[in-house]
Design a protein around this motif. Structure first.
Motif: not given
Lengths: 174, 251
Positions: A132-147
């Motif tokens: 829904m937000e179209g974030l990249s894996y790297k961006e998702i990792a930063a938002v969620s605080g996971i590798p």
């Protein structure tokens, strides 16, 4: 007299309210609670605004929204109800004749919405951020605080579960 | 690569998140393996369905205003961010209000009827905000009382009685959801000769209070409490006509 700090905040962060609400709505699964969370998240965002050094305001805000949601969920729903997912179905059984991708009818969308809401929260979070937000894996990792590796496996598993859940519903209804 | 090895990479492949080398390897496999190609197709089709705009939950119209009001309160009387205790909403708002009282008291150097005067400032701020940008004045634009009143159902504790005062020269413009005293309040918007009149109504536990006329920051305010409803009327309209308007509301 307008506070310049507030002006900068309004320009960089306020426009992402829709993204904040969408994430909060899917994580809390309740419109009223989502509003409360968004308000609280914005207060925290404003408090921490000195830590925002330009760049993607949406991702920066979503990280705060996401954390605020989890804090809220812990406080208000300490035990998440068990996910209605039949473990014996998982694994070798795959529906090879998967659904086509039509224009979504209302019932289709409802089925998908219910399937999404039944996902464990972390899986739902990753799906929302990606699809829904179209974030990249790297961006998702930063938002969620996971590798990034965890993002990858969560997405794959979440999609698997969704497809199985949808296939099961379709079997029920036919 | 075997199908098993490929399967675990299909999800990031479909997302375009793999490096070039692995992309090429996978594409080669897909061109020869309908089963895996089918799996990729299913992932893409699911992504397309999840991208349906109808699944993207839109915020209610008043949330933007609610957030702005909350940020303003957190800013404190001088517009600087104040350290908030990490309580939940109610505590944070109460703390911000307390700071505002203390700072304001220091400026005024006289005893404060803190609650009343804080309310006056909030009412003025809400009125000013609403008239500054035309798009911010109305959530529900209608001159029909039978359209405006039901719009408030479910949004406020007490749905206001909406009077048609057009015959008396005060036409209704519509309604809006406000946030005053940290709770949702109904705002009814009337006009008289280009002057906007805001009527704020919300539920209160306080006892009845007769109408009181106030002059604040260039605006005229009239407040009263009647049967557990708090009424505030505010406008830059002259005192005489505003009193006339308030009387019509009270009948």
């Amino acid at each position: 007299m307008r506070d310049p700090r507030r002006e900068r905040f309004d320009q960089a962060i306020l426009p992402h309210l829709a993204a904040a609400y969408n994430l909060a709505r899917w994580l809390t699964r309740n419109a009223h609670d989502a509003e409360d969370v968004v308000q609280e998240a914005y207060l925290r965002a404003y408090q921490f605004f000195d830590g925002f050094h330009g760049g993607d305001g949406r991702a920066w805000l979503l990280r705060i929204v996401r954390n605020t949601c989890y804090t809220w969920l812990e406080k208000n729903r300490p035990r998440e109800p068990a996910v209605a997912f039949d473990e014996t179905q998982h694994g070798t059984e795959r529906n090879e004749a998967g659904p086509e991708a039509p224009l979504l009818a209302h019932e289709d969308r409802e089925m998908l919405r219910r399937a999404l809401e039944e996902l464990p929260t972390e899986f739902r979070e990753t799906i929302v951020l990606r699809e829904m937000e179209g974030l990249s894996y790297k961006e998702i990792a930063a938002v969620s605080g996971i590798p990034v590796g965890t993002v990858m496996s969560r997405l794959a598993r979440a999609r698997e579960r969704l497809q199985e859940c949808l296939a099961a519903r379709e079997r029920e209804e036919s | 690569m075997t199908c098993e090895e490929i399967r675990s990479l299909l999800s990031p492949y479909a997302d375009g998140e793999l490096d070039l080398v692995r992309n090429l390897e996978i594409e080669r496999h897909l061109s020869e393996c309908p089963a895996c190609a089918g799996a990729v197709e299913r992932t893409r089709s699911l992504s397309a369905r999840l991208g349906d705009p109808a699944l993207y939950r839109k915020p209610p119209a008043h949330l933007h205003r609610r957030v702005r009001v909350s940020l303003r309160q957190a800013g404190g009387a001088r517009g600087r961010p104040v350290a908030l205790p990490w309580g939940w909403l109610g505590v944070a708002a109460a703390a911000a209000a307390l700071v505002a009282i203390v700072l304001w008291g220091a400026l005024q150097s006289r005893p404060i009827s803190s609650r009343d005067e804080l309310l006056e400032r909030e009412v003025v701020a809400a009125h000013v905000r609403s008239v500054m940008l035309p798009s911010h004045l109305l959530d529900k634009e209608s001159s029909d009382q039978h359209t405006v009143k039901p719009w408030f159902i479910g949004k406020v504790d007490v749905v206001p009685e909406v009077k048609d005062l057009a015959p008396q020269g005060f036409p209704l413009s519509g309604g809006r959801l406000e946030y005053i005293d940290d709770r949702p309040a109904a705002a009814l918007v009337y006009t008289r000769a280009k002057h906007v009149i805001n009527v704020f109504i919300w539920r209160t536990a306080e006892k009845d209070r007769p109408p009181e006329f106030l002059n604040r920051q260039g605006y005229h305010l009239i407040r009263w409490t009647d049967k557990e409803r708090m009424f505030w009327v505010i406008s830059d309209l002259n005192e005489k006509e505003l009193r006339e308007f308030a009387e019509l509301l009270q009948r």
